[in-house]
Scaffold this active site. Structure first.
Site, short mmCIF file in Angstrom:
data_model
loop_
_atom_site.label_atom_id
_atom_site.label_comp_id
_atom_site.label_asym_id
_atom_site.label_seq_id
_atom_site.Cartn_x
_atom_site.Cartn_y
_atom_site.Cartn_z
N GLY A 13 19.92 29.97 -1.78
CA GLY A 13 21.12 29.35 -1.21
C GLY A 13 20.90 27.86 -0.96
N GLY A 15 21.77 25.24 -2.77
CA GLY A 15 22.68 24.30 -3.41
C GLY A 15 23.37 23.36 -2.44
CE1 TYR A 154 26.12 34.82 8.90
CE2 TYR A 154 26.18 34.51 11.27
CZ TYR A 154 25.79 34.08 10.02
OH TYR A 154 25.06 32.92 9.90
CB ALA A 155 26.60 40.11 14.95
CB ALA A 157 23.91 40.87 8.20
CE LYS A 158 22.55 35.20 8.97
NZ LYS A 158 21.70 34.72 7.87
P1 NDP Z 1 26.26 27.22 3.24
O1 NDP Z 1 27.43 28.10 2.99
O2 NDP Z 1 26.48 25.77 3.42
O3 NDP Z 1 25.18 27.43 2.06
C1 NDP Z 1 24.77 28.69 1.68
C2 NDP Z 1 24.50 28.68 0.19
O4 NDP Z 1 24.11 30.01 -0.20
C3 NDP Z 1 25.75 28.33 -0.64
O5 NDP Z 1 25.42 27.43 -1.67
C4 NDP Z 1 26.15 29.70 -1.17
O6 NDP Z 1 26.90 29.65 -2.37
C5 NDP Z 1 24.79 30.32 -1.40
N1 NDP Z 1 24.91 31.75 -1.64
C6 NDP Z 1 25.81 32.62 -1.12
N2 NDP Z 1 25.65 33.83 -1.64
C7 NDP Z 1 24.62 33.75 -2.52
C8 NDP Z 1 24.01 34.67 -3.40
N3 NDP Z 1 24.43 35.94 -3.48
N4 NDP Z 1 22.99 34.25 -4.19
C9 NDP Z 1 22.58 32.97 -4.12
N5 NDP Z 1 23.13 32.03 -3.33
C10 NDP Z 1 24.15 32.43 -2.53
O7 NDP Z 1 25.48 27.85 4.48
P2 NDP Z 1 24.56 27.18 5.63
O8 NDP Z 1 23.69 26.15 5.03
O9 NDP Z 1 25.42 26.87 6.77
O10 NDP Z 1 23.70 28.46 6.06
C11 NDP Z 1 22.45 28.78 5.46
C12 NDP Z 1 21.89 29.99 6.17
O11 NDP Z 1 21.78 29.71 7.57
C13 NDP Z 1 22.72 31.26 6.06
O12 NDP Z 1 21.88 32.38 5.96
C14 NDP Z 1 23.49 31.29 7.35
O13 NDP Z 1 23.88 32.59 7.71
C15 NDP Z 1 22.45 30.72 8.29
N6 NDP Z 1 23.01 30.15 9.53
C16 NDP Z 1 23.89 29.10 9.47
C17 NDP Z 1 24.43 28.60 10.63
C18 NDP Z 1 25.40 27.46 10.65
O14 NDP Z 1 25.89 27.13 11.74
N7 NDP Z 1 25.70 26.82 9.54
C19 NDP Z 1 24.07 29.15 11.95
C20 NDP Z 1 23.13 30.24 11.87
C21 NDP Z 1 22.62 30.71 10.71
P3 NDP Z 1 28.52 29.76 -2.24
O15 NDP Z 1 28.96 28.51 -1.52
O16 NDP Z 1 28.96 29.84 -3.67
O17 NDP Z 1 28.81 31.01 -1.45
#
Ligand code: NDP
Length: 252
Positions: A13, A15, A154-155, A157-158
């Protein structure tokens, strides 16, 4: 700093958001980084920026919920760079709704993307780590594991991430593989911007509202989560395993 010289890291993830910041941070500290994302072009853009800054990175399109794609991705990384030492399981999605409205697909996709993907990536990576008697796995949890309105999927899963992390630490510890989780509060990314939009707010107003209830009086930036992930992935944390570290500005 070169804490990751001779280390090979996979960040899923990556990107955008926290994953991209983590890929940059690990590469800045010497790692060869596989920038993995659902969107190959996005992954290649991040890898290109790392390379332009003098780092080593490859962008790989991979759906981390697809077992065959995950196996192919880890094999490609190990062959390209000669090993796999660090795995950051960061890919995640939200599909928020109150329980009475939540669809089964919304429940299942969040469990699959946030939790099952970690099982698949850990399983694929552990072979390389166990063989090398070295590994660092960092999983992205969330403060939401403690309970958050509209996030039953989500909760759950986490919270599962915490159990997976604690268990894999027990199983992989004898092979010098540590497994930890980072549980952020609110981070300014596309994910939270989408949440703001869903509740009829702007990212700025939404962040202000959250900041008011956060002891540090602001939300986190992705680099502030990346630095903690880098710590847990480094040998500075060589005796830390099975932990979930909350990174949430002091919120209880
Ligand atoms: P973003 O949505 O900005 O980035 C997540 C990336 O993961 C996206 O590029 C998304 O692609 C990619 N992704 C989703 N599904 C898949 C998949 N099946 N295979 C490969 N890549 C995938 O998220 P954040 O940076 O905000 O979050 C990153 C992590 O941190 C997550 O696990 C999130 O749950 C966790 N988190 C984030 C918080 C926040 O406040 N932002 C708080 C707590 C935890 P696409 O956009 O196409 O879906």
């Amino acid at each position: 700093m070169t804490r990751f010289a001779d280390r090979v890291a996979v960040v899923t993830g990556a990107g955008q958001g926290i994953g991209a910041a983590t890929a940059h941070r690990l590469a800045d500290e010497g790692a060869a980084v596989a920038v993995v994302d659902l969107d190959a072009a996005r992954a290649e853009t991040v890898a290109g920026k790392i390379a332009a800054a003098g780092g080593r990175a490859v962008g790989i399109g991979c759906d981390v919920t697809d077992p065959d794609a995950v196996t192919a991705m880890t094999e490609r990384v190990a062959q390209t760079y000669g090993g796999l030492h660090v795995l950051v399981n960061n890919a995640g999605i939200t599909r928020d709704d109150l329980l009475f409205k939540m669809s089964l697909p919304a429940w299942e996709s969040v469990l699959t993307t946030n939790l099952t993907s970690m099982f698949l990536c850990c399983q694929a990576a552990q072979g390389h780590m166990v063989a090398a008697r070295y590994g660092r796995i960092v999983n992205l949890g969330s403060r939401s594991a403690l309970g958050n309105r509209g996030q039953a999927n989500y909760a759950a899963a986490k919270a599962g991430v915490q159990g997976l992390t604690a268990t894999l630490a027990v199983e992989l510890g004898p092979f010098n593989v540590t497994v930890n989780a980072v549980a952020p509060g609110y981070v300014a990314t596309a994910m939270t911007a989408a949440t703001a939009q869903r509740v009829g707010s702007t990212p700025e107003d939404h962040q202000r509202m959250v900041a008011e209830h956060t002891p540090l009086r602001r939300v986190a930036q992705p680099t502030e989560i990346a630095s903690v992930i880098a710590f847990l992935a480094s040998d500075d944390a060589s005796y830390v395993s099975g932990q979930t570290l909350y990174v949430n500005g002091g919120a209880r």
